[in-house]
Scaffold this motif. Sequence first.
Motif, mmCIF file in Angstrom:
data_model
loop_
_atom_site.group_PDB
_atom_site.id
_atom_site.type_symbol
_atom_site.label_atom_id
_atom_site.label_comp_id
_atom_site.label_asym_id
_atom_site.label_seq_id
_atom_site.Cartn_x
_atom_site.Cartn_y
_atom_site.Cartn_z
ATOM 1 N N VAL A 1 0.831 -1.274 -0.011
ATOM 2 C CA VAL A 1 0.051 0.113 -0.023
ATOM 3 C C VAL A 1 1.035 1.241 -0.086
ATOM 4 N N ASP A 2 1.732 1.297 0.591
ATOM 5 C CA ASP A 2 2.895 2.531 0.732
ATOM 6 C C ASP A 2 3.271 2.853 -0.506
ATOM 7 N N GLU B 1 -1.125 7.424 -3.415
ATOM 8 C CA GLU B 1 -1.914 7.468 -2.166
ATOM 9 C C GLU B 1 -3.418 7.126 -2.207
ATOM 10 N N ALA C 1 -4.689 3.760 -0.597
ATOM 11 C CA ALA C 1 -4.813 3.836 0.823
ATOM 12 C C ALA C 1 -6.131 4.273 1.198
ATOM 13 N N GLN C 2 -6.516 5.543 0.810
ATOM 14 C CA GLN C 2 -7.762 6.176 1.011
ATOM 15 C C GLN C 2 -8.905 5.417 0.586
ATOM 16 N N LEU D 1 -9.028 1.981 0.323
ATOM 17 C CA LEU D 1 -8.890 0.798 0.991
ATOM 18 C C LEU D 1 -9.413 1.057 2.527
ATOM 19 N N GLU D 2 -9.374 2.296 3.016
ATOM 20 C CA GLU D 2 -9.689 2.867 4.158
ATOM 21 C C GLU D 2 -11.225 3.106 4.181
ATOM 22 N N LEU D 3 -11.771 3.478 3.040
ATOM 23 C CA LEU D 3 -13.364 3.656 2.681
ATOM 24 C C LEU D 3 -13.906 2.233 2.823
ATOM 25 N N CYS D 4 -13.215 1.316 2.102
ATOM 26 C CA CYS D 4 -13.650 -0.205 2.227
ATOM 27 C C CYS D 4 -13.629 -0.772 3.422
ATOM 28 N N ALA D 5 -12.694 -0.784 4.341
ATOM 29 C CA ALA D 5 -12.964 -0.800 5.454
ATOM 30 C C ALA D 5 -13.937 -0.452 6.351
ATOM 31 N N GLU D 6 -14.279 0.605 6.461
ATOM 32 C CA GLU D 6 -15.259 1.450 6.812
ATOM 33 C C GLU D 6 -16.627 0.713 6.474
ATOM 34 N N ARG E 1 -17.401 -2.539 7.931
ATOM 35 C CA ARG E 1 -17.639 -2.496 9.406
ATOM 36 C C ARG E 1 -19.237 -2.196 9.278
#
Length: 251
Positions: A68-69, A73, A76-77, A79-84, A87
């Motif tokens: 991801v790093d 950029e 990562a944004q 994938l963060e939305l996907c994780a949310e 949930r």
Amino acid sequence: MSDRADGLRHVEHVMGTVFSFDIRGAVTRDIRRALAEAVAWLHEMDAVFSTYRADSAISRLSRGESTVDRCPEVVAQVLELCAEATRVTGGFFTVTPGGRLDPSGLVKGWAVEHASRILYESGAHDTYVNGGGDLQLRGEASPGVPWRIGIAHPLSRDRLIAVVDGRDLAVATSGTAERGAHVVDPRTGLPASGLLSITVTGRSLTRADVFATAAFAMGDGARSWIASQDGYEAMAVTADGRTWQSDGFPC
């Protein structure tokens, strides 16, 4: 290039589907530049997130050839939305179908919403952006007149089951009509079969698109779940052809 008072329409083939732009009212140079920027951005995101391109950042990440790093950029944004989304939906939205990383269930709606925002920030406040049947609507179709969107029956594309009216509205549909049985029920690992289609409305297309995918996977459980999502409504066609809609569905 000159300003116009009668609006502007544009069609772009990108992300494996058709994006349609409908800008109402006066079209300034800034708005034309914003449309070109939005189209270019969509192609850039396609190059990053396409699961059909071996050289895309998401394909390389899925194969373990990158991290991801080391990705743009925006990966990562997203994938963060996907994780949310995972949930919020209790795991009914997932980015790992069949063990392969695939955020497509969020990316298209997110991309449509972002393209719409680019237009809005340029001064285009009455716009319709449609990405493969998922829509972000801003403002009105004309002064005092809301946008009107027909919802097709999943078994008969020339038959409407509803017409949605709204201003500043997102509309997302998940079902079998366009891509067949492509949504997996994470409880069984098999294609979801409880619904033929479900349409979700709300303010944000990123969220409405995710909710439509998750609700389709839920099947019968979608009705009670969508009622718990403030600001979002749904209408569904069940596997046996019946329809239901939440109390606030805008039709």
